[in-house]
Each structure stands twice: as C-alpha cells, then as structure tokens.
Design a protein around this motif. Structure first.
Motif, mmCIF file in Angstrom:
data_model
loop_
_atom_site.group_PDB
_atom_site.id
_atom_site.type_symbol
_atom_site.label_atom_id
_atom_site.label_comp_id
_atom_site.label_asym_id
_atom_site.label_seq_id
_atom_site.Cartn_x
_atom_site.Cartn_y
_atom_site.Cartn_z
ATOM 1 N N LEU A 105 0.838 -1.195 0.000
ATOM 2 C CA LEU A 105 0.000 0.000 0.000
ATOM 3 C C LEU A 105 0.877 1.250 0.000
ATOM 4 O O LEU A 105 1.172 1.843 1.055
ATOM 5 N N ASN A 106 1.312 1.632 -1.198
ATOM 6 C CA ASN A 106 2.156 2.818 -1.329
ATOM 7 C C ASN A 106 1.779 3.572 -2.604
ATOM 8 O O ASN A 106 1.026 3.064 -3.447
ATOM 9 N N VAL A 107 2.309 4.769 -2.737
ATOM 10 C CA VAL A 107 1.943 5.650 -3.853
ATOM 11 C C VAL A 107 2.270 5.010 -5.195
ATOM 12 O O VAL A 107 1.491 5.109 -6.156
ATOM 13 N N ASP A 108 3.413 4.362 -5.303
ATOM 14 C CA ASP A 108 3.815 3.751 -6.567
ATOM 15 C C ASP A 108 2.799 2.712 -7.033
ATOM 16 O O ASP A 108 2.434 2.659 -8.219
ATOM 17 N N ASN A 109 2.330 1.892 -6.116
ATOM 18 C CA ASN A 109 1.349 0.861 -6.482
ATOM 19 C C ASN A 109 -0.033 1.451 -6.733
ATOM 20 O O ASN A 109 -0.808 0.910 -7.527
ATOM 21 N N TYR A 110 -0.358 2.565 -6.058
ATOM 22 C CA TYR A 110 -1.611 3.256 -6.356
ATOM 23 C C TYR A 110 -1.602 3.739 -7.809
ATOM 24 O O TYR A 110 -2.568 3.560 -8.559
ATOM 25 N N LYS A 111 -0.479 4.362 -8.201
ATOM 26 C CA LYS A 111 -0.358 4.859 -9.574
ATOM 27 C C LYS A 111 -0.356 3.704 -10.574
ATOM 28 O O LYS A 111 -0.952 3.799 -11.653
ATOM 29 N N LYS A 112 0.337 2.628 -10.199
ATOM 30 C CA LYS A 112 0.399 1.467 -11.091
ATOM 31 C C LYS A 112 -0.995 0.874 -11.305
ATOM 32 O O LYS A 112 -1.359 0.491 -12.434
ATOM 33 N N SER A 113 -1.791 0.809 -10.267
ATOM 34 C CA SER A 113 -3.162 0.290 -10.377
ATOM 35 C C SER A 113 -3.989 1.145 -11.319
ATOM 36 O O SER A 113 -4.775 0.625 -12.128
ATOM 37 N N LYS A 114 -3.813 2.461 -11.227
ATOM 38 C CA LYS A 114 -4.520 3.380 -12.136
ATOM 39 C C LYS A 114 -4.139 3.093 -13.584
ATOM 40 O O LYS A 114 -5.000 3.037 -14.468
ATOM 41 N N GLU A 115 -2.846 2.880 -13.848
ATOM 42 C CA GLU A 115 -2.382 2.602 -15.209
ATOM 43 C C GLU A 115 -2.931 1.275 -15.731
ATOM 44 O O GLU A 115 -3.327 1.175 -16.896
ATOM 45 N N VAL A 116 -2.965 0.278 -14.870
ATOM 46 C CA VAL A 116 -3.466 -1.037 -15.284
ATOM 47 C C VAL A 116 -4.945 -0.967 -15.644
ATOM 48 O O VAL A 116 -5.383 -1.506 -16.658
ATOM 49 N N ILE A 117 -5.741 -0.276 -14.818
ATOM 50 C CA ILE A 117 -7.173 -0.136 -15.102
ATOM 51 C C ILE A 117 -7.380 0.606 -16.422
ATOM 52 O O ILE A 117 -8.237 0.232 -17.227
ATOM 53 N N SER A 118 -6.603 1.657 -16.662
ATOM 54 C CA SER A 118 -6.713 2.410 -17.916
ATOM 55 C C SER A 118 -6.428 1.515 -19.114
ATOM 56 O O SER A 118 -7.145 1.544 -20.124
ATOM 57 N N GLU A 119 -5.386 0.707 -19.009
ATOM 58 C CA GLU A 119 -5.017 -0.182 -20.106
ATOM 59 C C GLU A 119 -6.087 -1.253 -20.327
ATOM 60 O O GLU A 119 -6.397 -1.617 -21.458
ATOM 61 N N ARG A 120 -6.667 -1.746 -19.258
ATOM 62 C CA ARG A 120 -7.736 -2.748 -19.377
ATOM 63 C C ARG A 120 -8.964 -2.171 -20.085
ATOM 64 O O ARG A 120 -9.564 -2.829 -20.936
ATOM 65 N N LEU A 121 -9.335 -0.955 -19.722
ATOM 66 C CA LEU A 121 -10.481 -0.307 -20.369
ATOM 67 C C LEU A 121 -10.256 -0.180 -21.868
ATOM 68 O O LEU A 121 -11.135 -0.442 -22.682
ATOM 69 N N LYS A 122 -9.037 0.221 -22.234
ATOM 70 C CA LYS A 122 -8.704 0.401 -23.642
ATOM 71 C C LYS A 122 -8.785 -0.933 -24.385
ATOM 72 O O LYS A 122 -9.356 -1.016 -25.477
ATOM 73 N N LYS A 123 -8.223 -1.986 -23.812
ATOM 74 C CA LYS A 123 -8.224 -3.293 -24.473
ATOM 75 C C LYS A 123 -9.629 -3.880 -24.557
ATOM 76 O O LYS A 123 -9.939 -4.647 -25.469
ATOM 77 N N PHE A 124 -10.490 -3.530 -23.603
ATOM 78 C CA PHE A 124 -11.861 -4.036 -23.612
ATOM 79 C C PHE A 124 -12.727 -3.312 -24.635
ATOM 80 O O PHE A 124 -13.802 -3.785 -24.997
ATOM 81 N N GLY A 125 -12.262 -2.152 -25.112
ATOM 82 C CA GLY A 125 -13.014 -1.435 -26.140
ATOM 83 C C GLY A 125 -13.665 -0.160 -25.659
ATOM 84 O O GLY A 125 -14.438 0.457 -26.393
ATOM 85 N N ILE A 126 -13.364 0.265 -24.428
ATOM 86 C CA ILE A 126 -13.886 1.536 -23.915
ATOM 87 C C ILE A 126 -12.793 2.569 -24.116
ATOM 88 O O ILE A 126 -11.798 2.602 -23.388
ATOM 89 N N THR A 127 -12.941 3.408 -25.137
ATOM 90 C CA THR A 127 -11.857 4.303 -25.536
ATOM 91 C C THR A 127 -11.875 5.646 -24.826
ATOM 92 O O THR A 127 -10.826 6.224 -24.553
#
Length: 465
Positions: A105-127
């Motif tokens: 539970l640290n800032v780096d992993n918070y930011k990383k989680s945000k990036e992963v969710i963004s990438e998942r949305l894009k791959k799923f087709g939500i642009t």
C-alpha cells in the motif's frame, strides 16, 4: 470519337453506381446472420462521454481479510498430532490475514493500479474514459460513457488478473502468467449441440491463450505427461492440470499425447445456447473481461467497488439526431447551389459530395475515432471544405487543370493540415477528436480528386466530356 464517348459514358455510369453502393453501405449497413440473429457488421460510431450518459465508479483499497493456513502453528500441530488417538483427524490451524499486505500500500502501487485499469479499459473497447487516483488513500475513480458494456468496468477494476496452470493434485505451478503472449476470446460448438436435436446451437465460450516461445515449449512438455492412462485393471485414469484465474479454479483438463499444441482453449462458459442471445452476449463479454485483464499486468493491489453512479447526458440522443439533420440540411443547401449553378454536372458534383460523406463516415468508424462535440463540428468543416474543392475542380477542361486546382487547394490548407496533425497527437480528447476526424477527411479528399477527374471535366463544345 463515338467509341471514346461511349467508353466515357460507361465509365461514368460505373463510377456513379459504385458511389451509390458505398453510400448505401455507409448509411444502411451490411447485415450478416450471426448465430440466430442478423447483425450489422459495420462498426458503430464511438461517442465521447459528453455525447452519451456517464457511469462513474469508485474503487477503494480492499480492507477485508482472508483465511489462510497458519504456517507458524505447524510445530504445535505436529506435537498435538502425536498425542491424538488413532482415527482422530488433525485440522490445519487457520488465521485471518489482510487481502492486501500493508507493504504494497504505497503511492507507486496506487499509480500502477490506475495505469493497469486504464489499459484494461482500452483493451476491452472503452476508448473514452477518465481514471483518477487519490495518492493518499489509493482510491480510484473511473468515468466511462454509458453503454451496454459499461458495467463490466466493475470487474476490470476489482479483479487482480492472475493466471496459473497448475498440477491438479500437487498444486505445483506449471505455467505462470509471464509466459503468456496474448489472450483472445472465441467460441466453438459444444458437444451438447451434436448430441441433441435442438434447433438452437450451444457453444463453449472461452479464452484462446497463446504462449511465448518458452511457454509453448513448456505446454508441449506437460502435454506428454498430463494424459489419460490405463491402470492394471483396465480402468482409465487421468493426470490433469487446472487453470486458475484470480486464484479460482476455472477449468480442469488433460492432453492428448499425440497432440502438438500451439495454443490452449479455456472454456469460461460451457453449453451456452443461442436461444437467448442476451445471455450469449453476456457470457461472451465476461470472457472478454478476463482476456483484457490477462493481456495487461496484474493489479498490485486488490480493490473493491464502493460507489457507482449514473449521470445523464446533457446532450443525449436527441442532440445527435439534430446534429445529423443539421448536416443533412447543409448538404442539401450545397447540393441545391451546385445543381442551380451547374445543372447536370452539378448533379454529378452532388453525388461526389454524398460519396465523400459516406466514405468519411466509414473511415472514422473503422478507425474508432471518439466523437466529441468538437469532432462533430470537424465533420461539418471537412464536408464544406470538400464542397470548396469540388467547386475548384468543376468545369476544368483538362486533367492538368484539375491537378493545378488541387495543388492550389492543398497549398491554401497547409496551416489547417499542420494544426490537425498536432491536434491528433494531443492528449486532450476534444483536440484529438478534431484532429482524427479532419485527418480522415483530408485522406478522403483523394477520393474527391480522382472521381472529379472522371465526372466533372467539361468540354467547351459538347458540354460534359
């Protein structure tokens, strides 16, 4: 001369027919039978959040606990077991631990989680989406346009997205996620369809997993070991592997020793009937969610959904209908001007203009351009620019004259071209929409120039050449 004239007439007729055909496809679509329904195979327009209703989701760091074996109690367990009478069973001690280790539970992993969710949305087709993170507590907010697939955003945010292929009996890890190259969704007819007389087909919907070179070698290695064999009594026994996704056993299977495997099909939903296509599509999208997760990195932190809200669009479908009507009115006015000024050749120019709109619409749909209010204005702009281009090309007697007119047009719009290229690479969704719409419009101008050379040249003596 007569032969040349006949050839010119036939060429013009063919070109006009092609334009009408493309326009019909763009405005009416192409219907194809898919399973039991007819479906337009052309891609839909992609609208930004401002042109559709919005769903907002808030994900918070999961503070729950899970039960695990207490390894520290192993020694005391062994001592107790020695004192137990024969027949008594020893239970492995359990303990409750947080699902998120405090160390992650640290800032780096918070930011990383945000990036992963963004990438998942894009791959799923939500642009068109926005993802923000609170760096103090890790809370993540996601805004997406409201569509039929929007609710799957929840799974994209709370699933860690882990994959393991393990020995069913020993739980030994055989293939891990880092050996996966790509994951796609597919379906194949299930054995249930072949064994029944139902008029509705049943399918297994699942994941097609392709592996990297090392993973493929490992897959074919274990395919020789995890097979069906016969014991001394002639009974068949199988040594199986189990696919675990997010720690859950999803599929158990064994291999054919003669097989040479290039990929692995993992059924997520089996025997799904096409009688209810809504259910079929739901199951397909569930598999697509998992594919999007496995095609990105695993979430470093486990999240849970704490809030979901619906925000109604201030524009909505009525605005889009009005925008379409406004574009039609503009085209009608331009057509009237062309026909009134140039008579028969004006009709040909109008056909070219309609063809431009049709081809442009197909391109921005195929390129998945996210349309904003600014993007809609860009459509109108390039439509008017195409009218200006046609006006410059019309009535030119020679191809060389049309090319000169085209050159002059391009020189005049060079600042516009530079601007839209800059916009296309912008991170601002409005500028990007303008840039991409206009770039595809510029590309479609090529169609206008080529067709104008065939249809719009005029001979001084004989009228249309």
């Amino acid at each position: 001369m007569k032969k040349k004239t006949l050839t010119n007439i036939l060429t013009r007729i063919l070109v006009i027919q092609l334009i009408i055909l493309v326009s019909a496809i763009a405005f009416l679509g192409i219907q194809k039978k898919e399973l039991n329904n007819w479906k337009n195979i052309l891609p839909d327009y992609t609208f930004s959040k401002e042109l559709s209703n919005i769903r907002t989701f808030v994900f918070s760091v999961d503070t729950s606990t899970e039960e695990v074996e207490d390894e520290n109690a192993e020694n005391s367990t062994n001592t107790t077991a020695e004192n137990q009478t024969e027949g008594e069973k020893t239970e492995t001690p359990k303990k409750q631990v947080p699902v998120n280790d405090p160390s992650v539970l640290n800032v780096d992993n918070y930011k990383k989680s945000k990036e992963v969710i963004s990438e998942r949305l894009k791959k799923f087709g939500i642009t068109d989406y926005s993802v923000t993170v609170n760096e103090e507590n890790g809370e993540i907010s996601v805004d997406v346009p409201y569509k039929s697939i929007t609710d799957y955003t929840v799974s994209l945010g709370i699933n860690k997205g882990t994959f393991l292929l393990i020995d069913t009996d020993t739980k030994e890890n055989l293939i891990s996620q880092d050996l996966i190259k790509s994951v796609t969704v597919n379906y194949k007819q299930s054995s249930a369809t072949q064994s029944t007389q139902s008029k509705y087909a049943s399918y297994d919907i699942g994941l097609v997993v392709k592996f990297k070179k090392d993973g493929l070698s490992k897959l074919n290695e274990i395919s020789k070991k995890y097979i069906e064999t016969m014991n001394e009594n002639g009974e068949a026994t199988q040594k199986t592997v189990t696919v675990q996704i997010d720690g859950e056993d999803r599929y158990t299977t064994y291999f054919s020793p003669e097989g040479n495997y290039t990929e692995l099909f993992i059924p997520i939903s089996q025997n799904v009937s096409t009688e209810n296509m809504d259910t079929f599509n739901d199951k397909y999208n569930e598999a697509a969610v998992i594919a999007s997760e496995l095609n990105t990195e695993s979430m470093p932190i486990k999240y849970s959904l704490t809030k979901g809200t619906f925000i109604e669009s201030y524009t909505g479908e009525n605005f889009l209908k009005c925008a379409a009507i406004a574009l039609a009115v503009v085209v009608a006015i331009l057509s009237i001007i062309l026909i009134a000024k140039y008579k028969t050749i004006g009709i040909l120019a109008t056909i070219i203009e309609i063809g431009f709109i049709a081809i442009h619409s197909l391109l921005i749909r195929a390129a998945v351009v996210s349309l904003t209010l600014s993007g809609l204005a860009a459509i109108l702009t390039v439509t008017i620019m195409n009218y200006i281009l046609i006006s410059m090309l019309i009535n030119k007697e020679k191809v060389i004259e049309q090319l000169e007119a085209c050159k002059k047009f391009i020189i005049n719009i060079i600042p516009f071209i530079i601007t839209i290229i800059v916009f296309a690479f912008s991170r601002n969704v409005h500028l990007q929409s303008v840039g991409m719409v206009a770039i595809w419009g510029i590309i479609t101008f090529i169609y206008t120039v080529l067709v104008a050379m065939l249809l719009l040249r005029k001979n001084k003596k004989n009228g249309v050449e």
